[in-house]
Design an enzyme around this catalytic site. Structure first.
Site, PDB file in Angstrom:
ATOM      1  N   ASN A   1      -5.782  -9.378  -7.623  1.00 11.89           N
ATOM      2  CA  ASN A   1      -5.546 -10.069  -6.644  1.00 11.89           C
ATOM      3  C   ASN A   1      -6.759 -10.785  -6.474  1.00 11.89           C
ATOM      4  O   ASN A   1      -6.875 -11.817  -5.584  1.00 11.89           O
ATOM      5  CB  ASN A   1      -5.426  -9.037  -5.417  1.00 11.89           C
TER       6      ASN A   1
ATOM      7  N   ALA B   1       5.883  -8.142   1.642  1.00 12.54           N
ATOM      8  CA  ALA B   1       6.623  -9.422   2.154  1.00 12.54           C
ATOM      9  C   ALA B   1       5.335 -10.624   2.382  1.00 12.54           C
ATOM     10  O   ALA B   1       5.723 -11.877   2.134  1.00 12.54           O
ATOM     11  CB  ALA B   1       7.514  -9.233   3.178  1.00 12.54           C
ATOM     12  N   HIS B   2       4.144  -9.992   2.968  1.00 15.00           N
ATOM     13  CA  HIS B   2       3.580 -11.144   3.519  1.00 15.00           C
ATOM     14  C   HIS B   2       2.529 -11.760   2.509  1.00 15.00           C
ATOM     15  O   HIS B   2       1.576 -12.779   2.889  1.00 15.00           O
ATOM     16  CB  HIS B   2       2.528 -10.132   4.542  1.00 15.00           C
TER      17      HIS B   2
ATOM     18  N   THR C   1       0.891  -1.086   0.006  1.00 13.19           N
ATOM     19  CA  THR C   1      -0.005  -0.054   0.083  1.00 13.19           C
ATOM     20  C   THR C   1       0.944   1.147  -0.045  1.00 13.19           C
ATOM     21  O   THR C   1       0.514   2.176  -0.970  1.00 13.19           O
ATOM     22  CB  THR C   1      -0.917  -0.064   1.010  1.00 13.19           C
TER      23      THR C   1
ATOM     24  N   CYS D   1     -21.985  -9.223   0.918  1.00 12.56           N
ATOM     25  CA  CYS D   1     -22.388  -9.305   2.530  1.00 12.56           C
ATOM     26  C   CYS D   1     -20.902  -9.507   3.022  1.00 12.56           C
ATOM     27  O   CYS D   1     -20.767  -9.479   4.210  1.00 12.56           O
ATOM     28  CB  CYS D   1     -23.226 -10.643   2.871  1.00 12.56           C
TER      29      CYS D   1
HETATM   30  C1  LIG Z   1      -2.305  -6.022  -5.656  1.00 10.73           C
HETATM   31  C2  LIG Z   1      -2.199  -5.689  -4.501  1.00 10.73           C
HETATM   32  N1  LIG Z   1      -1.859  -4.503  -4.054  1.00 10.73           N
HETATM   33  C3  LIG Z   1      -1.438  -4.040  -2.836  1.00 10.73           C
HETATM   34  C4  LIG Z   1      -1.801  -4.748  -1.550  1.00 10.73           C
HETATM   35  C5  LIG Z   1      -1.684  -4.195  -0.351  1.00 10.73           C
HETATM   36  O1  LIG Z   1      -0.612  -4.637   0.412  1.00 10.73           O
HETATM   37  P1  LIG Z   1      -0.102  -4.467   1.614  1.00 10.73           P
HETATM   38  O2  LIG Z   1      -1.363  -5.333   2.497  1.00 10.73           O
HETATM   39  O3  LIG Z   1       1.223  -5.172   1.910  1.00 10.73           O
HETATM   40  O4  LIG Z   1      -0.223  -2.841   2.012  1.00 10.73           O
HETATM   41  C6  LIG Z   1      -2.306  -6.057  -1.768  1.00 10.73           C
HETATM   42  C7  LIG Z   1      -2.747  -6.907  -0.705  1.00 10.73           C
HETATM   43  O5  LIG Z   1      -3.692  -6.792  -0.154  1.00 10.73           O
HETATM   44  C8  LIG Z   1      -2.564  -6.482  -3.257  1.00 10.73           C
HETATM   45  O6  LIG Z   1      -3.022  -7.533  -3.424  1.00 10.73           O
END
Ligand SMILES: Cc1ncc(COP(=O)(O)O)c(C=O)c1O
Lengths: 408, 138
Positions: A157, A206-207, A78, A332
Site C-alpha cells: 500500500n 470496497a473502498h 482489516t 511528522c
Molecule cells: C494492504 C491493505 N490491507 C488492509 C487495509 C485495510 O482496509 P480497510 O480499511 O478496509 O479495513 C488497507 C487499507 O488501508 C490496505 O491498504
C-alpha cells in the site's frame, strides 16, 4: 497555470477512492425502497435482499476467478485479514503453530500476527530486498512441518511493490501450506485469479475500488484444499457461520457493482492510471535533481508513485502543496512519530523516508490535474531546498554522512 | 494536522532565510538536529562586537512547518537584542507565540538550542580573537 483544474486535487487513491457514481446509484434503493434483511425468510423484502447479496457475491467472485460460495462479506480488509489469519491459525492449531509473513505487510496483517505471537504461535518474518520483495528461496527455506499459513500481500500500500503471487501460491501448495493474500491494493490494478495464483484466502475491501467504506470480502477456498476457519464473531450464524451479523446490504451491493465495473473496464482504468502516473513521474524527475523512486520500478502498481525529494522534509512539502491530497512517509505525518516502517524495511535511510511522498492515481484523476500537481510540487521542492541547510551543504560539497549531528 | 495562523504565516513568508559568512569573527553559527530525525536547523547571528547587539540573523531549516516557523521566529526575536538578552528566550515563549501543539514542542526546543549554539559559537570566536589581542597589548 492551468485554469481547468478544481482544487483541492485528490491524489491519495491508495488511502481510499471516491465512490463511482454508478456504485452509489446501485446502492441507493437498498437504503430506502428495498429495506430487507437478507436473513429474513418470511417475506419478499428479505428474499429481495438475499437475492441482491447473491448477485453481488457472484460479481465479486467473477472478478477474482472464484465461485460465489467462496465469498464472505464483512466490514473491510482489516476484518478480512483478521478472520483469515486468526481463523486459520485457530482452526489448524493442532497441525502446527507456525506462520510466515513479512515486515512490509499492512498493520492489519502485522498486528494480527503479533497478537498470535503472544498467544503461543511463532511467526517468521521474511526479509525484503531494497525493492520490497521477498525471495522465494527464503520462503521455501522458512516453510517447516508445523507451518500452517503463509500470509503475503499482492501489492504494497505504500510503495506499490508487487510480490510474485503466483510463484508464492505454487510453492505453498507444493508444500501443503495455506496461502492468504491481502489483495486490497492489487484488486482492479493487476489481474488476480485465485485458481491461477493458487490463493487459498484473499482479502479485499470496497473502498479502494470505487465502492463504499465499511464493506469488504474474504475469499475462502472450498476445493483443493477445502479451507475451514474458526469464526471471530459469534451470533446468528450468517455467512455460513463464519461471520455473524446482519449483512450490510447496500454496502454489499456497492462492492458487487464496483467489481462488475472492474470486470468490464479494468484494463481501461489501468491504462488511464498508468499513463497519468508515468506522466507525473517524468515531470517530477525531469524538473528536479536528487529525487529517487522508492520500491520496485519493474514490479509496481500502475497507479502509484512513491518518491523521495532529498533534503526536503515530507510534512513541510505537504504544507507547500496543500491543495493536493497525497501522503508522506515522514514521521511528522504518522501517529507514531516514526518514519514509515515499510521504507525502513527496504533499508532506506530515515532521511529519505522523511522526504517521501506517495502519489496514488485513480479513475477520476485527469491529465490537467497531473500537470498542475507536477508544477506545484517542483516549485515547492525548489522553494524548500532554498531554505534547507542540508541542500546548501550538499551544494558546498559536504558529505552529509560524515557530519557530526547534534541529535536530541 | 491543523496549523495555527502564525505557523502558516511564517511558513509562507519565512523571515530571514539565508546564510551569513560563517568565517567572519562577528558571526556565530549554530547547527542543531539531525537528518534522520527529520529536522536540522542552522541559525546564524551577526553581532556588533562593541555593543554586543545582534544586528542580523539568518536561518535555514530542514523540517516540518512548525520547525521552519520556530526558527523563523527565533531569528526575528534575536535581532536587536544583546547576546545576553537573546539567551533568555526559551522554547516556551516560542510554543506560546506559535500555539504549537504538544507533538511539535520539540521544534521549539530545537530553535532554543539553535540560538544557544549560535551564541556559543560567537563567544568562542571572540575569546579566540581577544586573547591574541590582549597578548599584543601587554
Ligand atoms: C494492504 C491493505 N490491507 C488492509 C487495509 C485495510 O482496509 P480497510 O480499511 O478496509 O479495513 C488497507 C487499507 O488501508 C490496505 O491498504
Amino acid at each position: 497555470m492551468n485554469n481547468d483544474v478544481r482544487l483541492p486535487i485528490y491524489m491519495d487513491n491508495s488511502a481510499t477512492t471516491p465512490c463511482d457514481p454508478r456504485v452509489v446509484e446501485a446502492m441507493l434503493p437498498w437504503f430506502t425502497q428495498r429495506p430487507g434483511n437478507a436473513a429474513s425468510r418470511s417475506h419478499v423484502f428479505g428474499w429481495d435482499a438475499e437475492e441482491a447479496v447473491n448477485v453481488a457475491r457472484k460479481q465479486v467472485a467473477d472478478l477474482i476467478g472464484a465461485s460465489a460460495k467462496e465469498i464472505l462479506f464483512l466490514s473491510g480488509a482489516t476484518e478480512s485479514d483478521n478472520l483469515a489469519i486468526k481463523g486459520a491459525a485457530h482452526m489448524y492449531a493442532k497441525k502446527g503453530k507456525h506462520i510466515i509473513s513479512c515486515p512490509t505487510e499492512h498493520k492489519a496483517v502485522i498486528d494480527t500476527c503479533k497478537r498470535l505471537e503472544t498467544d503461543g504461535y511463532e511467526v517468521t518474518w521474511l526479509p525484503v530486498d531494497g525493492d520490497g520483495r521477498i525471495s522465494l528461496s527464503d520462503l521455501a527455506d522458512a516453510i517447516r512441518d508445523d507451518t500452517i499459513l503463509v500470509t503475503l500481500m499482492a501489492a504494497n500500500n505504500e510503495i506499490g511493490t508487487l510480490h510474485d503471487v503466483a510463484a508464492i501460491g505454487a510453492l505453498c501448495h507444493e508444500k501443503g501450506v495455506l496461502f492468504h493474500c491481502d489483495a486490497t491494493q492489487a484488486i482492479g490494478k493487476i489481474d488476480i485469479d485465485v485458481e491461477a495464483m493458487q490463493i487459498d484466502l484473499l482479502s479485499m475491501t470496497a473502498h479502494k475500488i470505487y465502492g463504499p467504506k465499511g464493506c469488504g470480502a474474504l475469499y475462502v477456498r472450498r476445493r483443493n484444499p477445502r479451507v475451514r476457519l474458526t469464526p471471530l464473531i459469534d451470533g446468528g450464524g450468517h455467512e455460513r457461520g463464519m461471520r455473524s451479523g446482519t449483512l450490510n446490504v447496500p454496502g454489499i451491493v456497492g462492492l458487487g457493482k464496483a467489481c462488475a465495473i472492474l470486470s468490464d473496464e479494468m484494463h481501461r482504468d489501468v491504462e488511464h492510471c498508468r499513463r497519468l502516473r508515468d506522466r507525473l513521474e517524468v515531470k517530477l524527475t525531469a524538473g528536479l535533481d536528487h529525487v529517487s523512486i522508492n520500491g520496485s520500478v519493474d514490479h509496481r502498481l500502475p497507479n502509484l508513485l512513491n518518491i523521495s525529494f532529498a533534503y526536503v522534509e515530507g510534512e513541510s512539502l505537504l504544507m507547500g502543496i496543500k491543495d493536493i491530497a497525497v501522503s508522506s512517509g515522514s514521521a511528522c505525518t504518522s501517529a507514531s512519530l516514526e518514519p514509515s516502517y515499510v521504507l525502513r524495511a527496504l533499508g532506506l535511510e530515515d532521511e529519505l523516508a522523511h522526504s517521501s511522498i506517495r502519489f496514488s492515481l485513480g479513475r477520476f484523476n485527469t491529465e490537467a490535474e497531473v500537470d498542475y500537481t507536477a508544477e506545484i510540487v517542483v516549485a515547492a521542492v525548489r522553494r524548500l531546498r532554498e531554505m534547507s541547510p542540508l541542500y546548501e551543504m550538499v551544494q558546498e560539497g559536504v558529505d552529509l554522512s560524515k557530519v557530526q549531528w547534534q541529535a536530541h | 494536522m491543523a496549523y495555527s495562523d502564525k505557523v502558516i504565516d511564517h511558513y509562507n513568508h519565512p523571515r530571514n532565510v539565508g546564510s551569513l559568512d560563517k568565517s567572519s569573527d562577528n558571526v556565530g553559527t549554530g547547527v542543531v538536529g539531525a537528518p534522520e530525525c527529520g529536522d536540522v536547523m542552522k541559525l546564524q547571528i551577526e553581532v556588533d562586537p562593541t555593543t554586543g547587539t545582534i544586528t542580523d540573523a539568518k536561518f535555514k531549516t530542514y523540517g516540518c512547518g512548525s520547525a521552519i516557523a520556530s526558527s523563523s521566529l527565533a531569528t526575528e526575536w534575536v535581532k536587536g537584542k544583546t547576546v545576553d538578552e537573546a539567551l533568555t528566550i526559551t522554547n516556551k515563549d516560542i510554543v506560546e507565540e506559535l500555539s504549537l501543539p504538544p507533538v511539535k514542542i520539540h521544534c521549539s526546543v530545537l530553535a532554543e538550542d539553535a540560538i544557544r549554539s549560535a551564541i556559543e559559537d560567537y563567544k568562542k570566536k571572540r575569546e579566540a580573537t581577544e586573547q591574541p589581542q590582549q597578548a599584543a597589548s601587554e
